[in-house]
Write a protein that holds these residues in place. Structure first.
Motif, PDB file in Angstrom:
ATOM      1  N   GLN A   1      30.858   1.304  14.291  1.00 57.72           N
ATOM      2  CA  GLN A   1      29.632   1.225  13.492  1.00 57.72           C
ATOM      3  C   GLN A   1      28.457   1.833  14.260  1.00 57.72           C
ATOM      4  O   GLN A   1      27.647   2.571  13.698  1.00 57.72           O
ATOM      5  N   TYR A   2      28.366   1.549  15.541  1.00 59.15           N
ATOM      6  CA  TYR A   2      27.299   2.120  16.364  1.00 59.15           C
ATOM      7  C   TYR A   2      27.391   3.653  16.387  1.00 59.15           C
ATOM      8  O   TYR A   2      26.387   4.351  16.238  1.00 59.15           O
ATOM      9  N   MET A   3      28.595   4.177  16.569  1.00 52.96           N
ATOM     10  CA  MET A   3      28.769   5.627  16.625  1.00 52.96           C
ATOM     11  C   MET A   3      28.398   6.281  15.301  1.00 52.96           C
ATOM     12  O   MET A   3      27.764   7.341  15.284  1.00 52.96           O
ATOM     13  N   VAL A   4      28.769   5.656  14.191  1.00 57.32           N
ATOM     14  CA  VAL A   4      28.412   6.203  12.879  1.00 57.32           C
ATOM     15  C   VAL A   4      26.905   6.179  12.687  1.00 57.32           C
ATOM     16  O   VAL A   4      26.321   7.111  12.127  1.00 57.32           O
ATOM     17  N   ALA A   5      26.248   5.140  13.181  1.00 58.48           N
ATOM     18  CA  ALA A   5      24.792   5.043  13.056  1.00 58.48           C
ATOM     19  C   ALA A   5      24.075   6.089  13.905  1.00 58.48           C
ATOM     20  O   ALA A   5      23.009   6.580  13.522  1.00 58.48           O
ATOM     21  N   GLU A   6      24.659   6.449  15.027  1.00 59.20           N
ATOM     22  CA  GLU A   6      23.975   7.315  15.990  1.00 59.20           C
ATOM     23  C   GLU A   6      24.327   8.795  15.898  1.00 59.20           C
ATOM     24  O   GLU A   6      23.561   9.631  16.360  1.00 59.20           O
ATOM     25  N   LEU A   7      25.480   9.112  15.333  1.00 60.38           N
ATOM     26  CA  LEU A   7      25.967  10.490  15.384  1.00 60.38           C
ATOM     27  C   LEU A   7      26.059  11.110  13.995  1.00 60.38           C
ATOM     28  O   LEU A   7      26.299  10.413  13.010  1.00 60.38           O
ATOM     29  N   PRO A   8      25.913  12.425  13.916  1.00 61.59           N
ATOM     30  CA  PRO A   8      26.022  13.106  12.615  1.00 61.59           C
ATOM     31  C   PRO A   8      27.478  13.265  12.189  1.00 61.59           C
ATOM     32  O   PRO A   8      28.388  13.291  13.025  1.00 61.59           O
TER      33      PRO A   8
END
Length: 74
Positions: free
Chosen positions: A39-46
């Motif tokens: 979830q963090y990676m999806v929030a931070e990365l395109p």
């Protein structure tokens, strides 16, 4: 806020693969930590092929960690 909403279908596909409510509590602990990272990676990365590849590998790692916990319980 759902970080998966409005994302590319290839990214959204992974949301269900990180679900862990169906697992027993001790496995939810393990799976949930990996789901939080996803979830963090999806929030931070395109969206893009590298995010998709990273999420795919994270699902594989999550599956391995859960299987290791199940084996430990035997």
């Amino acid at each position: 806020m759902d970080v998966w909403e409005g994302r590319h279908p290839a990214t959204q596909h992974f949301k269900a693969l990180f679900a862990y409510d169906h697992l027993p509590p001790h496995l939810q602990e393990i799976s949930g930590r990996v789901a939080n990272l996803a979830q963090y990676m999806v929030a931070e990365l395109p969206d893009g092929p590298e995010l998709t590849a990273g999420l795919r590998k994270l699902v594989e790692a999550k599956d391995c960690f859960v299987r290791a916990a199940v084996a430990k319980d035997r």
